[in-house]
Design an enzyme around this catalytic site. Structure first.
Site, PDB file in Angstrom:
ATOM      1  N   CYS A   1       0.908  -1.287   0.068  1.00 11.06           N
ATOM      2  CA  CYS A   1      -0.054   0.197   0.041  1.00 11.06           C
ATOM      3  C   CYS A   1       0.851   1.372   0.039  1.00 11.06           C
ATOM      4  O   CYS A   1       2.108   1.034   0.014  1.00 11.06           O
ATOM      5  CB  CYS A   1      -0.936  -0.166   1.221  1.00 11.06           C
TER       6      CYS A   1
ATOM      7  N   CYS B   1      -5.079   0.868  -2.964  1.00  7.44           N
ATOM      8  CA  CYS B   1      -4.828   2.229  -3.075  1.00  7.44           C
ATOM      9  C   CYS B   1      -4.347   2.860  -4.161  1.00  7.44           C
ATOM     10  O   CYS B   1      -3.497   3.733  -4.137  1.00  7.44           O
ATOM     11  CB  CYS B   1      -4.019   2.269  -1.835  1.00  7.44           C
TER      12      CYS B   1
ATOM     13  N   CYS C   1       2.439  -1.528  -9.388  1.00 10.23           N
ATOM     14  CA  CYS C   1       3.640  -2.635  -8.952  1.00 10.23           C
ATOM     15  C   CYS C   1       4.364  -3.047 -10.332  1.00 10.23           C
ATOM     16  O   CYS C   1       3.468  -3.124 -11.253  1.00 10.23           O
ATOM     17  CB  CYS C   1       3.484  -4.006  -8.262  1.00 10.23           C
TER      18      CYS C   1
END
Length: 136
Positions: free
Chosen positions: A13, A87, A91
């Site tokens: 997050c 959130c 990645c």
């Protein structure tokens, strides 16, 4: 007897101070050394959210010694599961990884009363994740 973990899981997050720390705490507590657990954030906070620490303490899990960590490409590469916590974090994507996005309210700035339902939603998802890992 030392065994190799069944899987490695990275929780991500933005601040690595609430949701991802609670998820890592539950997975470590419930799966033990069967699963390697990591957590990180793209903009880590200075410390773990005190309301998250207290909410986890209420269920017998101490995350007070944890520290937010920066998300690295290496952490993603070395994980079997990469779980973002609703959130918007982006990645790095590598083949062969399982990517999940858990939509959860952000506990930032909330009191422990508001964090409890988030904690319980995380616990449910962790129990499902453990069952999936154990079945594979």
């Amino acid at each position: 007897m030392t065994s190799t973990p069944a899987a490695s899981v990275l929780f991500v997050c933005v601040h690595n101070a609430g949701r991802s720390q609670m998820a890592a705490g539950f997975l470590s507590h419930l799966a033990g050394d069967r699963v390697e657990v990591r957590s990180a954030g793209s903009l880590p906070a200075e410390h773990v959210n005190p309301a998250a620490v207290e909410a986890m303490r209420e269920v017998g899990i101490d995350i007070s010694a944890q520290r937010p960590k920066v998300l690295t490409t290496e952490a993603v590469q070395s994980s079997d599961y990469v779980i973002t916590m609703g959130c918007g974090d982006v990645c790095p994507v590598f083949p062969g990884k399982k990517y999940l996005d858990w939509q959860l309210d952000d506990p930032a700035g909330q009191g422990v009363e508001a964090v409890r339902p988030i904690r319980e939603a995380i616990r449910e998802r962790i129990e499902t994740l453990i069952a999936e890992i154990d079945a594979s």
